[in-house]
Scaffold this motif. Sequence first.
Motif, mmCIF file in Angstrom:
data_model
loop_
_atom_site.group_PDB
_atom_site.id
_atom_site.type_symbol
_atom_site.label_atom_id
_atom_site.label_comp_id
_atom_site.label_asym_id
_atom_site.label_seq_id
_atom_site.Cartn_x
_atom_site.Cartn_y
_atom_site.Cartn_z
ATOM 1 N N ALA A 15 -22.548 9.983 -2.763
ATOM 2 C CA ALA A 15 -23.658 9.035 -2.669
ATOM 3 C C ALA A 15 -24.422 9.014 -3.991
ATOM 4 N N PHE A 16 -24.678 10.198 -4.525
ATOM 5 C CA PHE A 16 -25.448 10.316 -5.760
ATOM 6 C C PHE A 16 -24.786 9.578 -6.927
ATOM 7 N N ARG A 17 -23.457 9.570 -6.976
ATOM 8 C CA ARG A 17 -22.781 8.956 -8.124
ATOM 9 C C ARG A 17 -22.955 7.442 -8.179
ATOM 10 N N PHE A 18 -23.437 6.838 -7.070
ATOM 11 C CA PHE A 18 -23.694 5.407 -7.067
ATOM 12 C C PHE A 18 -25.159 5.064 -7.348
ATOM 13 N N TYR A 19 -25.982 6.063 -7.613
ATOM 14 C CA TYR A 19 -27.363 5.791 -8.007
ATOM 15 C C TYR A 19 -27.376 4.950 -9.288
ATOM 16 N N THR A 20 -28.397 4.132 -9.426
ATOM 17 C CA THR A 20 -28.587 3.479 -10.714
ATOM 18 C C THR A 20 -29.028 4.531 -11.735
ATOM 19 N N ALA A 21 -28.815 4.236 -12.998
ATOM 20 C CA ALA A 21 -29.167 5.203 -14.049
ATOM 21 C C ALA A 21 -30.639 5.624 -13.997
ATOM 22 N N PRO A 22 -31.598 4.703 -13.780
ATOM 23 C CA PRO A 22 -33.001 5.140 -13.722
ATOM 24 C C PRO A 22 -33.313 6.008 -12.502
ATOM 25 N N ALA A 23 -32.481 5.922 -11.449
ATOM 26 C CA ALA A 23 -32.765 6.688 -10.229
ATOM 27 C C ALA A 23 -32.245 8.116 -10.300
ATOM 28 N N ARG A 24 -31.233 8.363 -11.093
ATOM 29 C CA ARG A 24 -30.602 9.694 -11.077
ATOM 30 C C ARG A 24 -31.568 10.827 -11.419
ATOM 31 N N PRO A 25 -32.430 10.679 -12.435
ATOM 32 C CA PRO A 25 -33.349 11.788 -12.737
ATOM 33 C C PRO A 25 -34.379 12.033 -11.630
ATOM 34 N N LEU A 26 -34.570 11.074 -10.730
ATOM 35 C CA LEU A 26 -35.557 11.221 -9.661
ATOM 36 C C LEU A 26 -35.060 12.093 -8.519
ATOM 37 N N ASN A 27 -33.750 12.340 -8.453
ATOM 38 C CA ASN A 27 -33.189 13.157 -7.383
ATOM 39 C C ASN A 27 -33.464 14.634 -7.665
ATOM 40 N N LEU A 28 -33.951 15.347 -6.672
ATOM 41 C CA LEU A 28 -34.289 16.754 -6.874
ATOM 42 C C LEU A 28 -33.046 17.595 -7.142
ATOM 43 N N LEU A 29 -31.892 17.167 -6.630
ATOM 44 C CA LEU A 29 -30.625 17.830 -6.902
ATOM 45 C C LEU A 29 -29.802 16.964 -7.849
ATOM 46 N N GLN A 30 -28.912 17.582 -8.553
ATOM 47 C CA GLN A 30 -28.000 16.852 -9.428
ATOM 48 C C GLN A 30 -26.576 17.259 -9.038
ATOM 49 N N PRO A 31 -26.109 16.813 -7.870
ATOM 50 C CA PRO A 31 -24.790 17.242 -7.380
ATOM 51 C C PRO A 31 -23.654 16.737 -8.254
ATOM 52 N N THR A 32 -22.605 17.534 -8.341
ATOM 53 C CA THR A 32 -21.389 17.165 -9.061
ATOM 54 C C THR A 32 -20.200 17.424 -8.145
ATOM 55 N N ARG A 33 -19.025 16.938 -8.553
ATOM 56 C CA ARG A 33 -17.822 17.220 -7.769
ATOM 57 C C ARG A 33 -17.564 18.719 -7.721
ATOM 58 N N GLU A 34 -17.837 19.405 -8.840
ATOM 59 C CA GLU A 34 -17.572 20.840 -8.908
ATOM 60 C C GLU A 34 -18.500 21.641 -7.998
ATOM 61 N N THR A 35 -19.705 21.139 -7.741
ATOM 62 C CA THR A 35 -20.653 21.876 -6.890
ATOM 63 C C THR A 35 -20.711 21.320 -5.471
ATOM 64 N N GLN A 36 -19.718 20.503 -5.115
ATOM 65 C CA GLN A 36 -19.757 19.856 -3.800
ATOM 66 C C GLN A 36 -19.826 20.870 -2.659
ATOM 67 N N ALA A 37 -19.006 21.902 -2.729
ATOM 68 C CA ALA A 37 -18.999 22.901 -1.659
ATOM 69 C C ALA A 37 -20.296 23.702 -1.608
ATOM 70 N N ASP A 38 -21.037 23.724 -2.701
ATOM 71 C CA ASP A 38 -22.320 24.439 -2.731
ATOM 72 C C ASP A 38 -23.453 23.597 -2.155
ATOM 73 N N ASN A 39 -23.266 22.283 -2.097
ATOM 74 C CA ASN A 39 -24.358 21.385 -1.715
ATOM 75 C C ASN A 39 -24.196 20.702 -0.355
ATOM 76 N N GLU A 40 -22.956 20.518 0.117
ATOM 77 C CA GLU A 40 -22.748 19.784 1.365
ATOM 78 C C GLU A 40 -23.469 20.474 2.521
ATOM 79 N N GLN A 41 -24.126 19.675 3.351
ATOM 80 C CA GLN A 41 -24.839 20.241 4.493
ATOM 81 C C GLN A 41 -24.664 19.307 5.696
#
Length: 275
Positions: free
Chosen positions: A151-177
């Motif tokens: 979901a995060f990867r479809f954020y617009t560029a100005p919205a990405r810094p507003l997210n408290l988390l910065q999830p990546t594919r590599e950290t997917q297993a650490d973040n999924e809930q």
Amino acid sequence: MQLTVLDRPTWEARRAAHEARVDAWIEPHLARRRNGRKHPVEDFLFTYYSYRPAQLRRWHPGAGVVLAGAGAEAATVPPRRMDAIAWIRALLAATAARTPHLGCFGLHEWAMVYRQTQDELRHNAWPLRLGTAGTDAVVDASRIRCSHFDAFRFYTAPARPLNLLQPTRETQADNEQPGCLHANMDLYKHAYKLAPLVPAELIADCFELARDIRTLDMRASPYDLADLGYEPVRIETPEGRARYVEAQRAFAERAMPLRGRLLAECDSLLADARN
């Protein structure tokens, strides 16, 4: 592998029931596609995910199940698929072990249109309920905490810094809930990636959940879909957020046994492959 043998009436009844169930979902989509029409809610699972309608319709009983007297071999686990099954299993287990977080309020859909013009919107045939300025104001006033990378990867560029988390594919297993709508929607993806080693009915169960989740996702989005019969969940209000949390909790509860069934299938497949 322990084989399960189905008699022909059982085999054919299960196949017919599956095809009839799936036809109710895919036939309207195929009709719209033939007519060049799009539906922002109903078409999503067929366009975002890679599993084609014909694949969803195709019935298979899963690994270790054969038709009596047919002489066919049961589906078994190719060694080349073990790493993918193990990855899916690890992600499902990590997600299941966490406490559901229910405070995102579906703001990922708002972040996907943040500071865009009407023409730039993904579903630009449909207006924004609050207009562009009103939509941006909701994002600016909100605490956005999306844990789902896809979901995060479809954020617009100005919205990405507003997210408290910065999830990546590599950290997917650490973040999924397990409270995340998209993590629960993705049970469908995990299920079909295990085909034909899992029963087609399990894939259809996950599709049905994902389809219902998509409806909430878009009802809570900034789009005005009233002309399609979708009442908005107005997450910009306290009442709307409460409604969203209630629905999100219900979906987390529905997803729990499906995630458990997928985990059990993965464990069985991996055990059979090692023996």
